[in-house]
Design an enzyme around this catalytic site. Structure first.
Site, PDB file in Angstrom:
ATOM      1  N   LYS A 263       0.885  -1.163   0.000  1.00 12.24           N
ATOM      2  CA  LYS A 263       0.000   0.000   0.000  1.00 12.24           C
ATOM      3  C   LYS A 263       0.923   1.213   0.000  1.00 12.24           C
ATOM      4  CE  LYS A 263      -4.244   1.472   2.296  1.00 12.24           C
ATOM      5  NZ  LYS A 263      -5.073   1.618   1.096  1.00 12.24           N
TER       6      LYS A 263
HETATM    7  N1  PPE Z   1      -7.645  -2.092  -2.743  1.00 13.50           N
HETATM    8  C1  PPE Z   1      -7.120  -0.843  -2.728  1.00 13.50           C
HETATM    9  C2  PPE Z   1      -6.393  -0.351  -3.920  1.00 13.50           C
HETATM   10  C3  PPE Z   1      -7.267  -0.060  -1.575  1.00 13.50           C
HETATM   11  O1  PPE Z   1      -6.741   1.160  -1.558  1.00 13.50           O
HETATM   12  C4  PPE Z   1      -7.969  -0.568  -0.467  1.00 13.50           C
HETATM   13  C5  PPE Z   1      -8.141   0.262   0.760  1.00 13.50           C
HETATM   14  C6  PPE Z   1      -8.501  -1.881  -0.533  1.00 13.50           C
HETATM   15  C7  PPE Z   1      -8.308  -2.604  -1.690  1.00 13.50           C
HETATM   16  C8  PPE Z   1      -9.194  -2.520   0.632  1.00 13.50           C
HETATM   17  O2  PPE Z   1      -8.286  -2.804   1.666  1.00 13.50           O
HETATM   18  P1  PPE Z   1      -8.722  -2.850   3.201  1.00 13.50           P
HETATM   19  O3  PPE Z   1      -9.002  -1.460   3.619  1.00 13.50           O
HETATM   20  O4  PPE Z   1      -7.566  -3.457   3.875  1.00 13.50           O
HETATM   21  O5  PPE Z   1      -9.935  -3.712   3.289  1.00 13.50           O
HETATM   22  N2  PPE Z   1      -8.227   1.644   0.542  1.00 13.50           N
HETATM   23  C9  PPE Z   1      -7.957   2.574   1.612  1.00 13.50           C
HETATM   24  C10 PPE Z   1      -7.687   3.964   1.083  1.00 13.50           C
HETATM   25  C11 PPE Z   1      -8.840   4.661   0.499  1.00 13.50           C
HETATM   26  C12 PPE Z   1      -8.523   6.117   0.175  1.00 13.50           C
HETATM   27  O6  PPE Z   1      -9.261   6.717  -0.587  1.00 13.50           O
HETATM   28  O7  PPE Z   1      -7.557   6.665   0.699  1.00 13.50           O
HETATM   29  C13 PPE Z   1      -9.055   2.549   2.663  1.00 13.50           C
HETATM   30  O8  PPE Z   1     -10.124   1.996   2.426  1.00 13.50           O
HETATM   31  O9  PPE Z   1      -8.815   3.070   3.761  1.00 13.50           O
END
Ligand code: PPE
Length: 312
Positions: free
Chosen positions: A157
């Site tokens: 990330k």
């Molecule tokens: N894919 C991506 C690309 C992603 O950024 C997130 C979280 C997820 C999947 C889901 O991951 P999880 O939160 O562990 O279930 N995205 C984060 C950032 C969003 C933003 O706009 O900044 C979030 O949901 O916090």
């Protein structure tokens, strides 16, 4: 955005407005940062952070993948975060830790640029809107493919990687949709711009595997566990774009978004949120708010006695 009073920066609690960086910070120029999105819920037992440990471990893993060493352990960051929420007097809030190369050296191999770490917390409502959560959103398959493992690290990330998500999200918004769905470099379904994706077919839950360049979402993992506990069959396998159009139900999961039904993809109707989506959405929400004792192990209460260490 909503503000809070204090931000934690490199070990200190400082006023929100003073949490600034130098314009020659390495991360600003080259995207050398890793971050997390975490949520705290003011639930049954008072405010508690959902899967705090897993998020901080992912932060450390993301940093390692980009040859950055975070100068704080996961435990230290967890303690700082709980204290920050208490000092800001917040209950439910979004938590954004970031570790990035700061000011000190330019160029691509800037090993002497220090790693700065900050944590911010603020109230942040549902990412894709309350209306979206209850009636579903309209999504568009993006013309942009998700970053490939040939060039970057889908599992990390990392700040710079989000340019890819921003292109997809901007394209979908300009076309009048609420979210973008990205395909991987092979053309299989990958994920939303900031969420993982699931579909329901004949009562079975399907989601793209790790090998489809997804971010290994913590909400995804939680929903998979909850679904299995409820007796659903859950399978990770490659999904074709056309399978999404014909699915019985489709939904997205992410920390910011939580569990959001998709009611239309590329103008193909999926329909109002279906029974499986609604049941999982409710069960997930119960877990987030500490209403299901099975999942209390996922919650880190912010009122921990052991944080109240005496001043040295
Ligand atoms: N894919 C991506 C690309 C992603 O950024 C997130 C979280 C997820 C999947 C889901 O991951 P999880 O939160 O562990 O279930 N995205 C984060 C950032 C969003 C933003 O706009 O900044 C979030 O949901 O916090």
């Amino acid at each position: 955005m909503e503000q809070a009073e204090l931000i934690w920066k490199n070990g200190e609690f400082i006023p929100w407005e003073q949490a600034t960086v130098h314009v020659l910070s390495h991360g600003l120029h080259y995207g050398t940062g890793v971050f997390e999105g975490i949520r705290c819920y003011d639930g049954e037992q008072g405010p508690a952070i959902f899967r705090h440990r897993e998020h901080l471990e992912r932060l450390h893993r993301s940093a390692q993948l980009y040859y950055m060493e975070i100068p704080y352990t996961a435990d230290e960051l967890a303690t700082a975060t709980r204290e920050l929420i208490r000092r800001n007097n917040l209950g439910s809030c979004y938590i954004r830790p970031i570790a990035f190369r700061g000011y000190g050296e330019m160029g691509l191999y800037a090993q002497s640029a220090p790693i700065e770490v900050t944590i911010a917390v603020w109230p942040w409502g549902s990412y894709l809107g309350d209306e979206g959560k209850s009636h579903g959103i309209r999504a568009k398959v993006s013309s942009w493919r998700r970053i490939s493992p040939d060039s970057l690290i889908p599992h990390a990330k990392a700040s710079g990687q989000y340019l890819n998500s921003i292109l997809a999200k901007t394209e979908s918004a300009a076309a009048g949709y609420q979210e973008a769905i990205l395909l991987d470099e092979r053309g299989f379904v990958c994920e939303g711009s900031g969420e993982n994706i699931f579909m329901v077919v004949d009562g079975e839950l399907l989601t793209p595997p790790q090998s489809a360049s997804i971010l290994d979402g913590i909400s995804r993992d939680s929903v998979m566990q909850i679904a299995r506990d409820l007796g659903y069959e859950v399978r990770e396998r490659d999904i074709l774009r056309s399978e999404l159009y014909r699915a019985d139900e489709v939904f997205l999961t992410g920390t910011a978004a939580e569990l959001v039904p998709v009611r239309e993809i590329d103008d193909h109707p999926i329909g109002e949120p279906g029974p499986v989506t609604k049941r999982l959405q409710q069960a997930f929400e119960d877990a987030l708010y500490g209403r299901d004792s099975q999942y209390l192990r996922w919650l880190d209460p912010i009122t921990r006695i052991r944080d109240a260490a005496p001043a040295a």
